[in-house]
Design an enzyme around this catalytic site. Structure first.
Site, PDB file in Angstrom:
ATOM      1  CG  ASP A 120      -1.755   1.260   1.476  1.00 31.87           C
ATOM      2  OD1 ASP A 120      -2.273   1.586   0.291  1.00 31.87           O
ATOM      3  OD2 ASP A 120      -1.568   1.424   2.404  1.00 31.87           O
ATOM      4  CE  LYS A 121       0.363   7.359  -2.291  1.00 29.91           C
ATOM      5  NZ  LYS A 121       0.461   8.590  -1.386  1.00 29.91           N
TER       6      LYS A 121
END
Length: 655
Positions: A345-346
């Site tokens: 995920d960022k």
């Protein structure tokens, strides 16, 4: 160890959910007392045997229940074999051996069931995302009802700074919505009411600037939402369903154990039973044949085998804990070492998780400090989270303070803000805001904005006295250790790493390029992330997912190993995760992967040692080439070797 990790315990708990663990520990306590009494005192044998007997009761209680359940269904498993071996140990006088066997096995049982209980809490945490009540407007009357009582086409009122109760479309009002719980977007999204309800398309086809999700958080303005999905069909409910479905799937390790039990246990039972009648074919007494059979049962009992994996797993988990990493079970520890692809995920995982001021670009005669002061005066009066972040960073970067020269700040939804500064009109926002105000945005400015957008930065124009005064950009910046972590992971054998984010594709591309990821895919809702994980699993077989939010939970649950950022992570992400970086340090990932590889190596060594000893002892005991004392000594010796080998993991250091 056993196949019970997928079962729900139905027997009553005396001390709550941890009763099984307490029983296992009490088994160990009375085993130690009995051993000390036997070796260090001269009390009658009955004294220490009572302690061993109590140890048997605590260690064998839950294992016996599971064995009885299996027998009642016409089958046998390792639980039964362990009980039989323990009883056999009593028969031949090896009380301590039997108690140790039950202690180690019951402890493994307890830890498996405890981990199962923790996993179930993830679904409860998901359920707590959505509010239980909603303000609904029917026939001009506003009343509070339960979310389950909402109907399609009901109109709900969402007050400022409260959770939205249902998936729907905004029909009145504009606001900034924090969608991080669902989409993982780092910056609140401006939403506005839909112009018309005529020929309203399906929810998924409506422009996203008009739709809202249950569980997301409204900003500073009141809005009215037309309900388009019932509670059971909402995005949050689908997340719960996805997590539930994935968590009930059996792991390859569990299936392998089941196959092993299916063949090994009946063969041992049959062999021991037949050996009781060897007196019929060779010249010995019935008692001698039974003695031989029980000796074989002890030799064949997979004591060392039963603890070969748990001992290594517990040592590995303990070593990880010292490093600030929580690993929830042996499957995750083993699987990590064979991971070939990682999906990140960022927001909050590879990045800091909050917007940071990147650039201040003054134009048309403004110097940088004058421009910074102008922006600070206006943004400090706004309640928008992005404005607050900009004001905070300007103060820190330029060491300036607010002078209260701005006034009349007004938010224009989806465009920006206007204000008065030194008796002149000021605008901060997008190109549309400037065009509506009749302010020219020339091609050079457009080109510069495109350049910043391609770098993943969110850009705002600033106009003062009817001309562009400059532009500012913000971005959720990478963690300082993200790039070095990616490099180390690649060095230890993880070939493919990708970012899955709810943010814009340009933002994902920019972050991926900065830290050296293989690829980035943006604009993903939770279900789309699940689809991407499925593709990765098809192409790479074993995939890890690293995330920190509720939106990551379904994808994390589907992955081979799910890893959560602890300090920043949501309760749901932490509950779903197989591994949690409790210290919130992504740089610990290479250590965990290295520890897994070492653990797998030691587990294999332990299995060969334990199986090798069984393969050696069983034939010579069948042939009567050894006595019980030597068999017990060798059996105990292999157990000690396995445990000592596993304890080496406590001193593991990454090369």
């Amino acid at each position: 160890m056993s196949n019970t990790s997928t079962k729900t315990l139905s027997y009553p708990f005396i001390f709550g959910k941890k009763t099984e663990l307490y029983f296992a520990l009490l088994c160990g306590v009375f085993l130690c007392i009995g051993f000390l009494l036997e070796k260090l005192t001269h009390i009658p044998a009955v004294g220490y045997k009572i302690m061993y007997a109590i140890s048997y009761v605590f260690g064998g209680y839950f294992v016996s229940i599971e064995a009885f359940k299996k027998i009642s269904k016409g089958g046998f498993d390792i639980d039964f074999l362990m009980i039989a071996a323990a009883i056999g140990a009593i028969y031949i006088g090896s009380w301590a051996e039997g108690a140790l066997l039950l202690f180690l096995f019951s402890l493994g049982h307890a830890l498996e069931h405890y981990a199962m209980h923790k996993a179930k809490k993830s679904i409860e945490a998901l359920g707590n995302l959505s509010p239980k009540m909603a303000l609904v407007k029917r026939n001009g009357i506003v009343e509070e009802i339960s979310v389950e009582s909402l109907h399609i086409k009901d109109v709900i009122i969402v007050k400022p700074n409260t959770k939205i109760a249902a998936d729907g479309v905004i029909i009145k009002g504009n606001s900034s919505i924090n969608q991080a719980p669902i989409t993982g977007e780092s910056i609140p999204v401006d939403k506005e009411s839909i112009p018309t309800l005529k020929r309203l398309p399906e929810f998924s086809e409506i422009d996203k600037k008009h739709t809202v999700f249950a569980g997301t958080i409204n900003g500073d303005d009141s809005i009215e939402v037309l309900v388009l999905k019932l509670s059971k069909d909402s995005t949050v409910s689908r997340l719960i369903k996805l997590v539930s479905e994935v968590e009930t799937q059996k792991s390859p390790t569990q299936r392998l154990t089941k196959k092993f039990e299916k063949w090994y246990v009946p063969i041992v039972i049959l062999m021991v039973f037949l050996l009781c009648f060897t007196y019929l074919v060779i010249n010995e007494t019935f008692e001698e044949s039974v003695y031989r059979a029980i000796t074989v049962l002890v030799a064949a009992s997979p004591c060392a085998l039963a603890i070969s994996t748990p001992s290594a797993v517990l040592s590995g988990i303990a070593r990880a804990a010292k490093k600030g990493v929580l690993i929830k079970g042996g499957k995750a520890l083993e699987d990590l070492g064979s991971i070939t692809a990682i999906a990140f995920d960022k927001t909050g995982t590879l990045t800091e998780g909050k917007p940071t001021l990147k650039q201040m670009i003054p134009m048309h005669g403004f110097n940088e400090f004058e421009f910074a002061q102008l922006v600070l005066e206006v943004e400090s009066l706004s309640n928008h989270p992005l404005a607050k972040a900009i004001a905070k960073d300007i103060k820190k970067r330029y060491q300036i303070a607010v002078t209260d020269n701005a006034s009349n700040v007004k938010a224009i939804q989806g465009k920006g803000v206007t204000a008065t500064y030194n008796n002149q009109k000021i605008y901060i926002g997008n190109v549309k805001l400037m065009e509506d105000a009749g302010i020219e945005v020339d091609s050079a400015i457009h080109s510069k904005m495109e350049h910043l957008l391609l770098k993943g930065e969110t850009v705002m124009l600033v106009a003062y006295n009817t001309q562009i005064a400059g532009m500012i950009s913000v971005m959720d910046v990478p963690r300082k250790t993200a790039k070095s972590t990616i490099i180390k992971l690649r060095q230890i054998g993880v070939k493919y790493m990708i970012m899955l984010t709810g943010d814009h594709q340009n933002v994902g591309n920019a972050i991926a390029k900065q830290i050296g990821l293989s690829e980035a895919i943006g604009n993903l809702l939770p279900e789309a992330k699940v689809a991407e994980i499925k593709v990765l699993l098809q192409n790479h077989k074993k995939v890890a997912m690293v995330g920190d939010g509720v939106n990551d939970a379904p994808a994390m649950a589907l992955s081979t190993v799910s890893i959560a950022m602890g300090a920043a992570g949501s309760d749901v992400a932490l509950e779903v995760a197989d591994v949690a970086l409790m210290s919130d340090k992504i740089e610990n990932l290479p250590f965990v992967f290295g520890l897994s590889t070492a653990s797998k190596r030691i587990i294999k060594q332990n299995i060969w040692i334990s199986l090798g000893m069984v393969l050696f002892l069983v034939p010579i005991t069948i042939l009567g080439l050894t006595n019980i004392g030597i068999a017990v000594l060798l059996h105990e010796g292999s157990t000690i070797v396995v445990v000592l080998n596993a304890l080496r993991l406590l001193r593991y250091k990454m090369d």
